[in-house]
Scaffold this active site. Structure first.
Site, PDB file in Angstrom:
ATOM      1  N   PHE A  91       0.811  -1.226   0.000  1.00  0.00           N
ATOM      2  CA  PHE A  91       0.000   0.000   0.000  1.00  0.00           C
ATOM      3  C   PHE A  91       0.839   1.270   0.000  1.00  0.00           C
ATOM      4  CE2 PHE A  91       0.902  -0.134   4.573  1.00  0.00           C
ATOM      5  CZ  PHE A  91       1.064   1.209   4.870  1.00  0.00           C
ATOM      6  N   LYS A 141      -1.179  -6.777  -9.386  1.00  0.00           N
ATOM      7  CA  LYS A 141      -2.158  -6.922  -8.286  1.00  0.00           C
ATOM      8  C   LYS A 141      -1.770  -5.850  -7.258  1.00  0.00           C
ATOM      9  CE  LYS A 141      -3.108  -8.193  -4.535  1.00  0.00           C
ATOM     10  NZ  LYS A 141      -3.544  -7.240  -3.481  1.00  0.00           N
ATOM     11  N   GLU A 182      -4.971  -3.639  -2.053  1.00  0.00           N
ATOM     12  CA  GLU A 182      -6.412  -3.389  -2.030  1.00  0.00           C
ATOM     13  C   GLU A 182      -6.748  -2.103  -1.265  1.00  0.00           C
ATOM     14  OE1 GLU A 182      -4.609  -5.649  -0.629  1.00  0.00           O
ATOM     15  OE2 GLU A 182      -5.523  -6.622   1.106  1.00  0.00           O
ATOM     16  N   SER A 188       5.273  -7.060   3.279  1.00  0.00           N
ATOM     17  CA  SER A 188       5.853  -7.400   4.581  1.00  0.00           C
ATOM     18  C   SER A 188       6.613  -8.731   4.495  1.00  0.00           C
ATOM     19  CB  SER A 188       4.737  -7.494   5.622  1.00  0.00           C
ATOM     20  OG  SER A 188       3.791  -8.445   5.198  1.00  0.00           O
ATOM     21  N   CYS A 206       9.523   1.824   3.232  1.00  0.00           N
ATOM     22  CA  CYS A 206      10.413   0.701   3.527  1.00  0.00           C
ATOM     23  C   CYS A 206      11.839   1.191   3.728  1.00  0.00           C
ATOM     24  CB  CYS A 206      10.365  -0.314   2.415  1.00  0.00           C
ATOM     25  SG  CYS A 206      10.964   0.375   0.882  1.00  0.00           S
ATOM     26  N   GLU A 216       9.436  -4.377  12.887  1.00  0.00           N
ATOM     27  CA  GLU A 216       9.129  -3.284  11.966  1.00  0.00           C
ATOM     28  C   GLU A 216       7.803  -2.675  12.407  1.00  0.00           C
ATOM     29  OE1 GLU A 216       7.734  -4.167   7.921  1.00  0.00           O
ATOM     30  OE2 GLU A 216       8.891  -2.454   7.225  1.00  0.00           O
TER      31      GLU A 216
HETATM   32  P1  NAD Z   1       1.473  -6.651   2.970  1.00  0.00           P
HETATM   33  O1  NAD Z   1       2.486  -7.707   3.041  1.00  0.00           O
HETATM   34  O2  NAD Z   1       0.353  -6.673   3.940  1.00  0.00           O
HETATM   35  O3  NAD Z   1       0.773  -6.646   1.518  1.00  0.00           O
HETATM   36  C1  NAD Z   1       1.522  -6.666   0.331  1.00  0.00           C
HETATM   37  C2  NAD Z   1       0.701  -7.346  -0.769  1.00  0.00           C
HETATM   38  O4  NAD Z   1       0.450  -8.693  -0.359  1.00  0.00           O
HETATM   39  C3  NAD Z   1      -0.640  -6.696  -1.017  1.00  0.00           C
HETATM   40  O5  NAD Z   1      -0.890  -6.643  -2.384  1.00  0.00           O
HETATM   41  C4  NAD Z   1      -1.611  -7.612  -0.280  1.00  0.00           C
HETATM   42  O6  NAD Z   1      -2.881  -7.655  -0.891  1.00  0.00           O
HETATM   43  C5  NAD Z   1      -0.942  -8.956  -0.346  1.00  0.00           C
HETATM   44  N1  NAD Z   1      -1.236  -9.797   0.822  1.00  0.00           N
HETATM   45  C6  NAD Z   1      -1.490  -9.380   2.090  1.00  0.00           C
HETATM   46  N2  NAD Z   1      -1.701 -10.432   2.901  1.00  0.00           N
HETATM   47  C7  NAD Z   1      -1.547 -11.542   2.136  1.00  0.00           C
HETATM   48  C8  NAD Z   1      -1.629 -12.939   2.413  1.00  0.00           C
HETATM   49  N3  NAD Z   1      -1.902 -13.413   3.641  1.00  0.00           N
HETATM   50  N4  NAD Z   1      -1.416 -13.794   1.411  1.00  0.00           N
HETATM   51  C9  NAD Z   1      -1.136 -13.351   0.172  1.00  0.00           C
HETATM   52  N5  NAD Z   1      -1.057 -12.030  -0.142  1.00  0.00           N
HETATM   53  C10 NAD Z   1      -1.248 -11.133   0.827  1.00  0.00           C
HETATM   54  O7  NAD Z   1       2.246  -5.257   3.006  1.00  0.00           O
HETATM   55  P2  NAD Z   1       1.638  -3.787   3.122  1.00  0.00           P
HETATM   56  O8  NAD Z   1       1.112  -3.585   4.495  1.00  0.00           O
HETATM   57  O9  NAD Z   1       0.754  -3.512   1.976  1.00  0.00           O
HETATM   58  O10 NAD Z   1       2.959  -2.924   2.913  1.00  0.00           O
HETATM   59  C11 NAD Z   1       3.856  -2.613   3.944  1.00  0.00           C
HETATM   60  C12 NAD Z   1       5.011  -3.576   3.983  1.00  0.00           C
HETATM   61  O11 NAD Z   1       5.688  -3.573   2.725  1.00  0.00           O
HETATM   62  C13 NAD Z   1       6.069  -3.199   5.015  1.00  0.00           C
HETATM   63  O12 NAD Z   1       6.499  -4.355   5.653  1.00  0.00           O
HETATM   64  C14 NAD Z   1       7.184  -2.581   4.176  1.00  0.00           C
HETATM   65  O13 NAD Z   1       8.461  -2.647   4.738  1.00  0.00           O
HETATM   66  C15 NAD Z   1       7.090  -3.421   2.956  1.00  0.00           C
HETATM   67  N6  NAD Z   1       7.712  -2.745   1.827  1.00  0.00           N
HETATM   68  C16 NAD Z   1       8.944  -3.196   1.454  1.00  0.00           C
HETATM   69  C17 NAD Z   1       9.598  -2.570   0.412  1.00  0.00           C
HETATM   70  C18 NAD Z   1      10.948  -3.048  -0.023  1.00  0.00           C
HETATM   71  O14 NAD Z   1      11.452  -2.555  -1.020  1.00  0.00           O
HETATM   72  N7  NAD Z   1      11.586  -3.977   0.653  1.00  0.00           N
HETATM   73  C19 NAD Z   1       9.004  -1.492  -0.256  1.00  0.00           C
HETATM   74  C20 NAD Z   1       7.747  -1.069   0.156  1.00  0.00           C
HETATM   75  C21 NAD Z   1       7.109  -1.714   1.212  1.00  0.00           C
END
Ligand code: NAD
Length: 494
Positions: free
Chosen positions: A149, A173, A176, A226, A281, A379
């Site tokens: 997000f 994708k 959401e 994450s 991030c 985090e």
């Molecule tokens: P998230 O892991 O909750 O979601 C990421 C994606 O995974 C979304 O599209 C979501 O719909 C999907 N998703 C969520 N739960 C899922 C599940 N149980 N099974 C399958 N798919 C699932 O992450 P977020 O809250 O949207 O974003 C924040 C996180 O992203 C933080 O941990 C941040 O550090 C990380 N991030 C990392 C980088 C990097 O370059 N390393 C960059 C940006 C964000």
């Protein structure tokens, strides 16, 4: 209330979704839109569209691809403010941050415009008599991008310009929580002349992600999110035979040596700790200060943090709300835990409320944080900065290197030798020297180490081109009757 549906084969695709997600305006707390949640059938429709389009797109000339990329670049640039407004309305970050992420994404489009140069292979003449060897790189097919997000425009743009430039077709994708930027860019691709089916968007949650990870028609997955989900995506995707790059969470340390310019370090800590409400991030969340300068540095950060204006991102605030109430409460619970565990709370953001039902949490600064506290180990992904005091460079380095995450880090010092030693010894993928958020330019690659990355390819740059192509090596021998073809061992006149 408006409903966002998918984008497949160059148009919106409504599959009468049975499940929907709420999209909030984080500054008011209201649900502003609904997003349709797809199913395995939606993914299948997108894969069919991407597979059909691949048959032609992979054979489109480099000139044609670059023309489309240039046109897309112009359209995104012209519409930057509109995209930024969409991001702010769903994510909450201030407009200047939102426009900034579009600019950083555009840098990847500009990098991808150089694809003819990037796809050049090698050539070795006469490896044996009359025999040449050369290498080419070819597109994979339909590829998937699953994004978080916090950068709804920039993170997908880390991948799709390069993927498309290499001749692949794409299924995005988006998160959401803020899916509109991806939809807007889908329309811009069409306007830029990209053939239908090359760029598709499917919305949803785990159900759609699982369908992507196991669909035999999808050749690779680029994930950002994450760490637990990144690990799951990597393991599930690779088990299905796909190449996967899965970028995970972070806990970025900024080390301040006693000789550093403390005003520069304090400004950097404020920007990197509280910009985008810490939902980056590459945000700095752990400030490792080598004594005896911690008192002075904490005072300077406090002086700046209390002046930050938290509020609606469209109305001139320094810092917007958090993305959802659930996330806001999770971050606030870490502040509660830090206080209980004995850290000193220097600036407390919990009482900040600029009005309404927005998901507010002001900048929070902790001092005397120790490595076992949850505000240090986990985090948090919010505007919470923890100061850890150490006695030496070696102690600082050991702390950074023993953390499970290795995304970004920074060192602040005026000692070139110390900085050089740090860049060499630190176990982190992206390092800043007197630069707090060392996000690589598009022509380098973005990625962390340890639990911040599963897989071995970083995003964009040459690693991105490598990820989105397969290598092929050709060994070639042409008979040349004018030279007799004799030493090739073939009869003449064949
Ligand atoms: P998230 O892991 O909750 O979601 C990421 C994606 O995974 C979304 O599209 C979501 O719909 C999907 N998703 C969520 N739960 C899922 C599940 N149980 N099974 C399958 N798919 C699932 O992450 P977020 O809250 O949207 O974003 C924040 C996180 O992203 C933080 O941990 C941040 O550090 C990380 N991030 C990392 C980088 C990097 O370059 N390393 C960059 C940006 C964000």
């Amino acid at each position: 209330m408006s409903e966002i549906t998918h984008w497949i084969n160059g148009k919106t695709f409504d599959d009468s979704a049975k499940r929907h997600g709420d999209i909030f305006n984080p500054a008011t707390g209201e649900v502003s839109k609904k997003v349709a949640f797809g199913t395995a059938a939606t993914v299948d429709a997108a894969v069919k569209s991407a597979t059909d389009a691949f048959a032609e797109w992979r054979h489109s000339s480099l000139t044609k691809r670059v023309n489309v990329l240039f046109a897309f670049r112009e359209l995104v640039n012209t519409n930057k403010e509109k995209i930024a407004a969409l991001i702010t309305s769903e994510h909450g970050k201030v407009l200047s941050d939102a426009a900034g992420e579009v600019t950083r994404g555009l840098e990847v489009v500009e990098f991808a415009c150089g694809i003819p140069h990037l796809l050049k292979g090698g050539f070795s003449e006469e490896v044996s008599t009359g025999v040449d060897v050369y290498s080419i790189r070819q597109a994979l097919g339909p590829v998937a991008i699953i994004s978080p997000f916090n950068f709804p425009a920039m993170v997908p743009m880390w991948f799709f310009p390069v993927a498309i430039a290499c001749g692949n077709t794409v299924i995005v994708k988006p998160s959401e929580k803020d899916p509109s930027a991806a939809m807007f860019m889908a329309q811009l691709w069409k306007e830029a002349g990209l053939p239908d089916g090359v760029f598709n968007v499917v919305h949803g949650d785990k159900e759609v992600v699982d369908a992507i990870l196991t669909h035999p028609g999808i050749k690779s997955v680029s994930f950002v999110g994450s760490t637990p989900i990144a690990k799951y995506v990597y393991e599930t995707g690779t088990k299905s035979g796909k190449r996967v790059q899965a970028l995970g969470g972070a806990k970025n340390h900024m080390v301040v040596l006693p000789d550093a310019d403390l005003d520069l370090a304090a400004d950097a800590a404020i920007n990197a700790g509280f910009g985008s409400a810490g939902e980056r991030c590459m945000a700095i969340s752990a400030l490792v200060v080598v004594e005896p300068v911690a008192d002075a540095l904490v005072a300077k950060i406090k002086e700046r943090a209390v002046k930050l204006k938290t509020g609606d991102g469209t109305k001139g605030a320094d810092m917007g709300p958090l993305v959802t109430q659930v996330h806001r409460d999770k971050v606030a619970s870490y502040v509660d835990a830090g206080e209980k565990e004995g850290a000193t709370i220097v600036v407390d953001g919990r009482s900040v409320n600029p009005g309404g039902n927005g998901f507010w949490l002001g900048p929070t600064l902790f001092d005397h944080v120790t490595p076992k506290m949850s505000i240090y180990t986990d985090e948090i992904f919010g505007p919470v900065l923890s100061v850890i005091r150490v006695k030496s460079y070696d102690e600082a380095l050991a702390l950074v290197n023993s953390h499970q995450y290795g995304n970004g880090t920074a060192i602040f010092t005026n000692d070139g030798g110390a900085a050089r030693r740090y860049q060499n010894e630190v176990e982190v993928g992206m390092v800043g020297i007197n630069v707090p958020i060392p996000v690589p330019m598009a022509y380098y690659s973005f990625g962390g180490w340890k639990n911040s990355l599963f897989g071995d390819s970083h995003a964009h740059g040459t690693e991105g081109v490598h990820f989105f192509t397969r290598g092929k090596v050709v060994t070639s021998r042409w008979l040349d009757p004018s030279h007799g073809g004799i030493n090739l061992g073939f009869p003449q006149n064949t």
